[in-house]
Design a protein around this motif. Structure first.
Motif, PDB file in Angstrom:
ATOM      1  N   MET A 213       1.017  -1.230   0.101  1.00 18.01           N
ATOM      2  CA  MET A 213       0.205  -0.001   0.085  1.00 18.01           C
ATOM      3  C   MET A 213       0.881   1.157  -0.072  1.00 18.01           C
ATOM      4  O   MET A 213       1.826   1.136   0.531  1.00 18.01           O
ATOM      5  N   SER A 214       0.427   2.116  -0.738  1.00 22.28           N
ATOM      6  CA  SER A 214       1.222   3.673  -0.717  1.00 22.28           C
ATOM      7  C   SER A 214       1.159   4.278   0.347  1.00 22.28           C
ATOM      8  O   SER A 214       0.049   4.466   1.084  1.00 22.28           O
ATOM      9  N   ALA A 215       2.106   5.139   0.828  1.00 19.68           N
ATOM     10  CA  ALA A 215       1.971   5.958   1.675  1.00 19.68           C
ATOM     11  C   ALA A 215       1.508   7.433   1.424  1.00 19.68           C
ATOM     12  O   ALA A 215       0.929   7.858   2.237  1.00 19.68           O
ATOM     13  N   ALA A 216       1.298   7.480  -0.093  1.00 19.13           N
ATOM     14  CA  ALA A 216       0.887   8.770  -0.364  1.00 19.13           C
ATOM     15  C   ALA A 216      -0.686   8.479  -0.148  1.00 19.13           C
ATOM     16  O   ALA A 216      -1.142   7.517  -0.712  1.00 19.13           O
ATOM     17  N   PRO A 217      -1.416   9.736   0.277  1.00 19.45           N
ATOM     18  CA  PRO A 217      -2.890   9.483   0.422  1.00 19.45           C
ATOM     19  C   PRO A 217      -3.566   9.492  -1.160  1.00 19.45           C
ATOM     20  O   PRO A 217      -4.843   8.921  -1.177  1.00 19.45           O
ATOM     21  N   ILE A 218      -3.045   9.811  -2.051  1.00 13.89           N
ATOM     22  CA  ILE A 218      -3.457  10.122  -3.412  1.00 13.89           C
ATOM     23  C   ILE A 218      -2.844   8.974  -4.336  1.00 13.89           C
ATOM     24  O   ILE A 218      -1.636   9.262  -4.402  1.00 13.89           O
ATOM     25  N   VAL A 219      -3.273   8.199  -5.075  1.00 14.84           N
ATOM     26  CA  VAL A 219      -3.049   7.281  -6.118  1.00 14.84           C
ATOM     27  C   VAL A 219      -3.556   7.597  -7.438  1.00 14.84           C
ATOM     28  O   VAL A 219      -4.867   7.316  -7.384  1.00 14.84           O
TER      29      VAL A 219
ATOM     30  N   PRO B 180       5.751  13.569  -4.047  1.00 14.42           N
ATOM     31  CA  PRO B 180       5.513  12.053  -3.950  1.00 14.42           C
ATOM     32  C   PRO B 180       4.905  11.786  -2.482  1.00 14.42           C
ATOM     33  O   PRO B 180       4.495  10.595  -2.423  1.00 14.42           O
ATOM     34  N   GLU B 181       5.228  12.899  -1.622  1.00 13.78           N
ATOM     35  CA  GLU B 181       4.643  12.547  -0.525  1.00 13.78           C
ATOM     36  C   GLU B 181       2.977  12.734  -0.406  1.00 13.78           C
ATOM     37  O   GLU B 181       2.261  12.178   0.559  1.00 13.78           O
ATOM     38  N   TRP B 182       2.566  13.098  -1.582  1.00  7.74           N
ATOM     39  CA  TRP B 182       1.184  13.240  -1.662  1.00  7.74           C
ATOM     40  C   TRP B 182       0.513  12.296  -2.578  1.00  7.74           C
ATOM     41  O   TRP B 182      -0.742  11.743  -2.407  1.00  7.74           O
ATOM     42  N   VAL B 183       1.207  12.122  -3.859  1.00  9.89           N
ATOM     43  CA  VAL B 183       0.714  11.525  -4.845  1.00  9.89           C
ATOM     44  C   VAL B 183       1.667  10.484  -5.291  1.00  9.89           C
ATOM     45  O   VAL B 183       2.843  10.889  -5.760  1.00  9.89           O
TER      46      VAL B 183
END
Length: 70
Positions: A1-7, A54-57
């Motif tokens: 799972m991504s750490a970014a909240p938006i994928v 990258p911390e967001w998307v």
């Protein structure tokens, strides 16, 4: 799972990219403006510069900002 909240997921066979926000499907984007609208609706910051952080998307399966098959 991504750490970014938006994928922003890979291109769909019919065009566009699925966008998930915090694990929930936000919609199908055909351009950056669509993603920004999904972010606005979710109450998140919606500046276009956010899409390159990258911390967001997390962009999956293709170039960032590309919504059509090459």
């Amino acid at each position: 799972m991504s750490a970014a909240p938006i994928v922003i997921h890979r291109l769909s066979p019919t065009g566009g990219r699925r966008v998930t926000i915090r694990g929930q499907i936000a919609g199908l984007a055909y351009e950056d403006q669509d993603v920004l609208e999904f972010l606005r609706r979710a109450g998140l910051p919606d500046g276009v510069e956010l899409l390159d952080r990258p911390e967001w998307v997390e962009w999956r399966g293709g170039r960032a900002h590309s919504y059509v098959a090459a």
